[in-house]
Scaffold this active site. Structure first.
Site, short mmCIF file in Angstrom:
data_model
loop_
_atom_site.label_atom_id
_atom_site.label_comp_id
_atom_site.label_asym_id
_atom_site.label_seq_id
_atom_site.Cartn_x
_atom_site.Cartn_y
_atom_site.Cartn_z
N LYS A 164 0.79 -1.10 -0.08
CA LYS A 164 0.01 0.00 -0.06
C LYS A 164 1.07 1.10 0.03
O LYS A 164 1.52 1.57 1.10
CB LYS A 164 -0.88 -0.19 1.15
N GLU B 232 8.92 1.04 11.13
CA GLU B 232 10.21 2.15 11.07
C GLU B 232 9.59 3.41 10.90
O GLU B 232 9.07 3.97 10.05
CB GLU B 232 11.00 1.80 9.58
N CYS C 283 13.57 10.20 7.41
CA CYS C 283 13.49 9.67 8.90
C CYS C 283 14.67 9.88 9.54
O CYS C 283 14.71 10.23 10.83
CB CYS C 283 12.84 8.43 9.05
N GLU D 51 9.50 15.86 15.53
CA GLU D 51 9.94 15.76 14.22
C GLU D 51 9.51 16.76 13.31
O GLU D 51 8.23 16.78 13.10
CB GLU D 51 9.83 13.96 13.78
P1 NAP Z 1 1.65 8.45 7.76
O1 NAP Z 1 0.33 9.01 7.86
O2 NAP Z 1 2.37 7.89 8.71
O3 NAP Z 1 1.60 7.92 6.53
C1 NAP Z 1 2.33 6.53 6.19
C2 NAP Z 1 1.84 5.63 5.52
O4 NAP Z 1 0.80 5.12 6.35
C3 NAP Z 1 0.78 5.96 4.32
O5 NAP Z 1 0.85 4.81 3.37
C4 NAP Z 1 -0.53 6.25 4.89
O6 NAP Z 1 -1.60 5.92 3.89
C5 NAP Z 1 -0.60 5.14 5.69
N1 NAP Z 1 -1.78 4.96 6.79
C6 NAP Z 1 -1.90 6.23 7.32
N2 NAP Z 1 -3.04 5.96 8.45
C7 NAP Z 1 -3.10 4.63 8.58
C8 NAP Z 1 -3.76 3.52 9.36
N3 NAP Z 1 -4.51 4.40 10.16
N4 NAP Z 1 -3.73 2.37 9.11
C9 NAP Z 1 -2.58 1.95 8.16
N5 NAP Z 1 -1.97 2.88 7.40
C10 NAP Z 1 -2.16 4.09 7.41
O7 NAP Z 1 2.47 9.87 7.38
P2 NAP Z 1 1.89 11.10 6.91
O8 NAP Z 1 0.90 11.70 7.62
O9 NAP Z 1 1.90 11.36 5.52
O10 NAP Z 1 3.13 12.05 7.24
C11 NAP Z 1 3.10 12.72 8.70
C12 NAP Z 1 4.31 12.68 9.38
O11 NAP Z 1 4.89 11.46 9.53
C13 NAP Z 1 5.43 13.44 8.78
O12 NAP Z 1 5.38 14.91 8.91
C14 NAP Z 1 6.59 12.91 9.37
O13 NAP Z 1 6.81 13.45 10.67
C15 NAP Z 1 6.22 11.52 9.43
N6 NAP Z 1 6.86 10.53 8.38
C16 NAP Z 1 7.88 9.74 8.76
C17 NAP Z 1 8.45 8.90 7.82
C18 NAP Z 1 9.34 7.99 8.20
O14 NAP Z 1 10.14 7.67 7.13
N7 NAP Z 1 9.81 7.68 9.21
C19 NAP Z 1 7.70 8.87 6.57
C20 NAP Z 1 6.80 9.91 6.19
C21 NAP Z 1 6.23 10.44 7.28
P3 NAP Z 1 -2.47 7.03 3.14
O15 NAP Z 1 -1.80 8.48 4.22
O16 NAP Z 1 -2.57 7.10 1.82
O17 NAP Z 1 -3.80 6.60 3.92
#
Ligand code: NAP
Ligand code: MG
Length: 501
Positions: A197, A271, A305, A404
């Site tokens: 996904k 991660e 990250c 972060e």
């Molecule tokens: P996120 O919500 O954690 O998204 C990452 C993935 O998780 C996406 O594929 C997302 O899909 C999915 N997801 C979201 N809610 C979910 C749920 N309840 N169950 C299962 N899967 C779910 O990240 P974001 O909101 O785009 O970014 C927010 C913050 O996350 C950033 O500002 C950053 O601090 C952090 N982040 C960290 C990393 C890292 O590499 N550690 C990477 C990205 C973001 P959909 O959103 O498409 O539903």
């Protein structure tokens, strides 16, 4: 002037994307969502939509999980020889290499990052990841163990490794292609089947990667892709037919996944976020440190990250380092990633822009000194561009020091007492990585031992390789990707006792 090779590729890809909505890959077939729903994916450099993508709901997710289960049990996959798994992984790596330029441009369009950097890091990195894991199927086995049971029985005890089953792979938007490769490669090397996904912001390279896997000859249903947002990921982690979830993304969503996975006690690896310290001693090679610290926070617009976002520099050298990093930030060529001259692209979305901007406001309100950046760059009215930003004179309890930001924002703090340095560097809910800058071998190793982080870099930063384990302490995650550890994440151990008395 030579023509920009990215332009023609981008035009062709954009035409194709505008003409045909992207579909789900389920059981080897490309399918629209059953509801017929789609969502748009955008180009962050312009804010304009690139095309429509199928929006999978719980029904589509169910079909994908069932397809993955059938493929897992089908002898075409369950009885495949380890050498044939190796061959498939190597073939996929070759196909990614064949299409490298196009994949880099696609990543640039969907994510915003400069195409030449996408190629160097994501596409070349993914090729390396598949080639590395291609070596494991023929080498990943069990052991015989010298057990001594009561009763004088003579026992042969051995362990085997079996694939874990159907794995849900949920990946973020910051390194879309690499994150998919980091999970698919070990999962299929271990003999699992997967439902991937991708993030809603960046579904395109994952879909291309899956098409290449079909072309490489992976049996239908071994690699499935469901695109969507909101309900899609949630349906996948709740599904009782999924044996394991591997997730990269925010700590907040990681916690939700742990709760949702508890229904059938799926195995979970995570991660998550980071707030990695860069620790600089007075005896460091300052020029080398400045260049690497700048790259460590500004690369990928800080959306990494492991970004080195907290700088702890010795009081005697902090001004030189902060000025050097700020100067490096000002020098970065900001631009549309299709331009081979661009070194620094836009953030992923307006939401992310607002979030980064909010942190900058809070840093100023808390009394940190803004040395450079903090705004949209001049001349970039469209898209989500944000200048490389440096704060100094920050305090340990400020939000910009603790949370972060996931943007190009460095927070600098001085230190003079080594004990306090360790306490402050470790004073974080995260523990993903850390950088150490010193020419003194004793300092280097003492700090490497003292810092609570899954990866420590000494006089370098952000080096990753599929051979070396990657993951976090504390709330930065569960488990390690890469290396043998990744093969272990996707397999079960069976202990077999044979009475040979
Ligand atoms: P996120 O919500 O954690 O998204 C990452 C993935 O998780 C996406 O594929 C997302 O899909 C999915 N997801 C979201 N809610 C979910 C749920 N309840 N169950 C299962 N899967 C779910 O990240 P974001 O909101 O785009 O970014 C927010 C913050 O996350 C950033 O500002 C950053 O601090 C952090 N982040 C960290 C990393 C890292 O590499 N550690 C990477 C990205 C973001 P959909 O959103 O498409 O539903
Ligand atoms: Mg996009």
């Amino acid at each position: 002037m030579t023509a920009n090779p990215n332009t023609a590729t981008a035009e062709r890809l954009q035409k194709e994307l505008a003409a045909h909505p992207r579909q789900l890959l389920i059981g080897g077939q490309w399918k629209a969502a059953q509801s017929g729903k789609t969502f748009a994916t955008f180009n962050p450099a312009t804010g304009q939509p690139l095309g429509q993508v199928a929006w999978a709901d719980a029904h589509d997710v169910d079909l994908a999980v069932r397809a993955a289960r059938r493929a897992f049990e089908d002898p075409a996959w369950s009885r495949i020889s380890s050498m044939d798994r190796t061959k498939l992984l190597l073939r996929l790596a070759d196909l990614i290499e064949r299409d490298a330029q196009e994949l880099a441009v696609l990543e640039c369009l969907d994510n915003g990052k400069p195409a030449h950097l996408a190629r160097l890091v994501e596409i070349e990195g993914s090729i390396k990841t598949f080639r590395y894991f291609a070596g494991w199927p023929t080498k990943f086995g069990g052991e015989t163990l010298p057990v001594s049971p009561r009763g004088g029985l003579q026992i042969l005890n051995y362990t085997t490794r079996e694939p874990l089953g159907v794995c849900a792979l949920i990946v973020p938007w910051n390194y879309p292609m690499s994150m998919a490769a980091w999970k698919i490669a070990p999962a299929v090397a271990a003999g699992c089947t997967v439902v991937l996904k991708p993030a809603e912001q960046t579904p395109l390279t994952a879909l291309r990667l899956a098409a290449l896997a079909l072309e490489a000859g992976f049996p239908p249903g071994v690699i499935n892709v469901v695109t969507g947002m909101g309900e899609t990921g949630a349906a996948l982690v709740e599904h009782p037919g999924v044996d394991k979830v591997a997730f990269t993304g925010s700590t907040e969503v990681g916690k939700k996944i742990v709760r949702a996975a508890s229904g059938n006690l799926k195995k979970v690896s995570l991660e998550l976020g980071g707030k990695s310290p860069q620790v600089v001693f007075a005896d460091a090679d300052i020029d080398a440190a400045v260049a690497s610290i700048a790259a460590g926070i500004f690369f990928n617009q800080g959306q990494t990250c492991t970004a080195g976002s907290r700088l702890y520099a010795h009081r005697s050298c902090i001004d030189r380092i902060v000025e050097g990093v700020a100067a490096a930030g000002r020098k970065l060529r900001i631009g549309n990633g299709l331009d081979p001259q661009s070194e620094f692209g836009p953030l992923i979305s307006q939401e992310q822009w607002d979030r980064v901007n909010g942190f900058v406001q809070s840093g100023q309100a808390d009394g940190a000194r803004l040395v450079t950046g903090g705004t949209r760059p001049e001349g970039f009215d469209d898209g989500y561009f944000f200048k490389p930003t440096v704060f100094t004179d920050a305090g340990q309890t400020m939000k910009i020091t603790r949370e972060e930001i996931f943007g190009p924002v460095l927070t600098a703090l001085p230190w003079s007492d080594p004990e306090e340095l360790v306490a402050h560097a470790n004073d974080s809910e995260f523990g993903l990585s850390a950088g150490i800058w010193t020419q003194n071998i004793r300092n280097a190793h003492r700090m490497a031992a003292a810092l609570k982080a899954g990866t420590v870099w000494i006089n370098c930063f952000n080096l990753v390789d599929p051979a070396s384990p990657f993951g976090g302490y504390k709330q930065s995650g569960w488990g390690r990707e890469h290396g043998r550890q990744a093969m272990e994440l996707y397999s079960e151990v069976k202990s077999v006792w044979v009475n040979v008395s």
